[in-house]
Design a protein around this motif. Sequence first.
Motif, PDB file in Angstrom:
ATOM      1  N   ILE A  87     -42.011  45.294 -36.972  1.00 20.70           N
ATOM      2  CA  ILE A  87     -40.996  45.785 -37.926  1.00 20.70           C
ATOM      3  C   ILE A  87     -39.915  46.554 -37.175  1.00 20.70           C
ATOM      4  O   ILE A  87     -38.709  46.399 -37.452  1.00 20.70           O
ATOM      5  CB  ILE A  87     -41.653  46.674 -39.003  1.00 20.70           C
ATOM      6  CG1 ILE A  87     -42.584  45.840 -39.878  1.00 20.70           C
ATOM      7  CG2 ILE A  87     -40.600  47.383 -39.849  1.00 20.70           C
ATOM      8  CD1 ILE A  87     -43.405  46.665 -40.869  1.00 20.70           C
ATOM      9  N   ASP A  88     -40.343  47.358 -36.215  1.00 23.74           N
ATOM     10  CA  ASP A  88     -39.384  48.155 -35.437  1.00 23.74           C
ATOM     11  C   ASP A  88     -38.449  47.252 -34.641  1.00 23.74           C
ATOM     12  O   ASP A  88     -37.231  47.507 -34.557  1.00 23.74           O
ATOM     13  CB  ASP A  88     -40.155  49.091 -34.509  1.00 23.74           C
ATOM     14  CG  ASP A  88     -39.242  50.056 -33.788  1.00 23.74           C
ATOM     15  OD1 ASP A  88     -38.493  50.784 -34.461  1.00 23.74           O
ATOM     16  OD2 ASP A  88     -39.261  50.060 -32.524  1.00 23.74           O
ATOM     17  N   ILE A  89     -38.996  46.189 -34.041  1.00 25.31           N
ATOM     18  CA  ILE A  89     -38.173  45.263 -33.253  1.00 25.31           C
ATOM     19  C   ILE A  89     -37.149  44.580 -34.145  1.00 25.31           C
ATOM     20  O   ILE A  89     -35.958  44.503 -33.818  1.00 25.31           O
ATOM     21  CB  ILE A  89     -39.067  44.210 -32.543  1.00 25.31           C
ATOM     22  CG1 ILE A  89     -39.885  44.870 -31.441  1.00 25.31           C
ATOM     23  CG2 ILE A  89     -38.210  43.086 -31.952  1.00 25.31           C
ATOM     24  CD1 ILE A  89     -40.931  43.958 -30.827  1.00 25.31           C
ATOM     25  N   GLU A 120     -32.688  44.726 -34.479  1.00 26.63           N
ATOM     26  CA  GLU A 120     -31.943  43.542 -34.080  1.00 26.63           C
ATOM     27  C   GLU A 120     -31.300  42.901 -35.316  1.00 26.63           C
ATOM     28  O   GLU A 120     -31.980  42.556 -36.268  1.00 26.63           O
ATOM     29  CB  GLU A 120     -32.876  42.525 -33.393  1.00 26.63           C
ATOM     30  CG  GLU A 120     -33.512  43.021 -32.113  1.00 26.63           C
ATOM     31  CD  GLU A 120     -32.507  43.139 -30.972  1.00 26.63           C
ATOM     32  OE1 GLU A 120     -31.389  42.581 -31.083  1.00 26.63           O
ATOM     33  OE2 GLU A 120     -32.851  43.786 -29.957  1.00 26.63           O
ATOM     34  N   THR A 121     -29.989  42.761 -35.263  1.00 27.71           N
ATOM     35  CA  THR A 121     -29.274  42.121 -36.374  1.00 27.71           C
ATOM     36  C   THR A 121     -29.072  40.633 -36.126  1.00 27.71           C
ATOM     37  O   THR A 121     -28.946  39.856 -37.065  1.00 27.71           O
ATOM     38  CB  THR A 121     -27.902  42.795 -36.568  1.00 27.71           C
ATOM     39  OG1 THR A 121     -27.170  42.749 -35.332  1.00 27.71           O
ATOM     40  CG2 THR A 121     -28.059  44.243 -36.999  1.00 27.71           C
ATOM     41  N   ARG A 164     -35.484  37.061 -31.941  1.00 27.86           N
ATOM     42  CA  ARG A 164     -36.483  36.108 -31.440  1.00 27.86           C
ATOM     43  C   ARG A 164     -36.829  36.395 -29.982  1.00 27.86           C
ATOM     44  O   ARG A 164     -38.002  36.395 -29.583  1.00 27.86           O
ATOM     45  CB  ARG A 164     -35.946  34.686 -31.577  1.00 27.86           C
ATOM     46  CG  ARG A 164     -36.976  33.608 -31.254  1.00 27.86           C
ATOM     47  CD  ARG A 164     -36.315  32.248 -31.165  1.00 27.86           C
ATOM     48  NE  ARG A 164     -35.396  32.188 -30.038  1.00 27.86           N
ATOM     49  CZ  ARG A 164     -35.783  32.013 -28.756  1.00 27.86           C
ATOM     50  NH1 ARG A 164     -37.077  31.906 -28.472  1.00 27.86           N
ATOM     51  NH2 ARG A 164     -34.883  31.964 -27.798  1.00 27.86           N
ATOM     52  N   GLN A 165     -35.806  36.665 -29.170  1.00 27.07           N
ATOM     53  CA  GLN A 165     -36.035  36.944 -27.754  1.00 27.07           C
ATOM     54  C   GLN A 165     -36.806  38.257 -27.552  1.00 27.07           C
ATOM     55  O   GLN A 165     -37.680  38.350 -26.683  1.00 27.07           O
ATOM     56  CB  GLN A 165     -34.692  37.005 -27.019  1.00 27.07           C
ATOM     57  CG  GLN A 165     -33.998  35.653 -26.927  1.00 27.07           C
ATOM     58  CD  GLN A 165     -32.655  35.749 -26.228  1.00 27.07           C
ATOM     59  OE1 GLN A 165     -32.224  36.824 -25.778  1.00 27.07           O
ATOM     60  NE2 GLN A 165     -31.949  34.620 -26.129  1.00 27.07           N
TER      61      GLN A 165
END
Length: 294
Positions: free
Chosen positions: A116-118, A122-123, A129-130
């Motif tokens: 969730i944090d990742i 990231e927008t 994905r990376q």
Amino acid sequence: MQLIAKLVEEEEKNCKVDEQQLNDCYIQAQHWAHRGVMLFDAIASTVQLCQNKLFPEYQKVKDELPVPVQEKLQKRHQGIEIIGRMLERIVEPARELYETETPNRELPRVSKPELIDILSNETNPESARQAIAKKFKEIGDRRYKCIAEIRELAERRQQRWLNFVEKKVLPIVDGIESGQRYSQPLVAQLKNENPNWSTKLDDWFKIYHNLHLNLLHALEQMEVYPMQVKTKTPIDYTHHEPFDVQDDESLPNEYIKEVIRQGYEYLSQKSKVKSQKSKEFLVLRTAQVVVVKN
């Protein structure tokens, strides 16, 4: 949230596979640690028995023999003394195999909050994905390292155990068997020359039998056993090593004519499983044999 749930599910599956590998390696490491303890206990008790009982009894019999007889047995005395020193010298190296602890690793895994944090940071979908792929690779590498460490520990313990028995214990057994073989005709000759000392010479000669019996008992405690090699049977190259070839018209080619050096095998780890109906043995040292070549 559906994506996160799917990723967590996949991670759980991967982790279960890795945990099974880790558990298998851990069991193997514990197995060889236990065998190291068995080895040390067997060696220590055998050496103690030899020092406290067998060698003093042998020395007493030796001292009771006439000096001329002792002199003729001098080289055999020296061989027995060498065996005694060889036994004493393997106690401390055997102690190094006495390991009772095996580190228990807990495998890392990617948690739902981490995912969730990742994703929240990231927008861009491709960047997300990376970032997730990078995180999974990082955790996967850490899990692989944990498994590899325990696997290497198990393999190292196994190799040390096998090397110790083959290189340090079996040569002593070979020395006893060789001494017994070479002493027998000399003792027979001395009995003929000194019939009044025949019983004492028999008592003196028993040192080889007693030493051999106790070393074989120690090997049995380590779950190591002599191979049952029969002459006049076909050679089995997985268990037998050709030492020499000889003609013998009474036997077919590739048959065993004589056993030069005893082979040994040890109980496999699989045989520890209670459901195992038959015991499985693995080759520790091949038997050296004379093979018929007509």
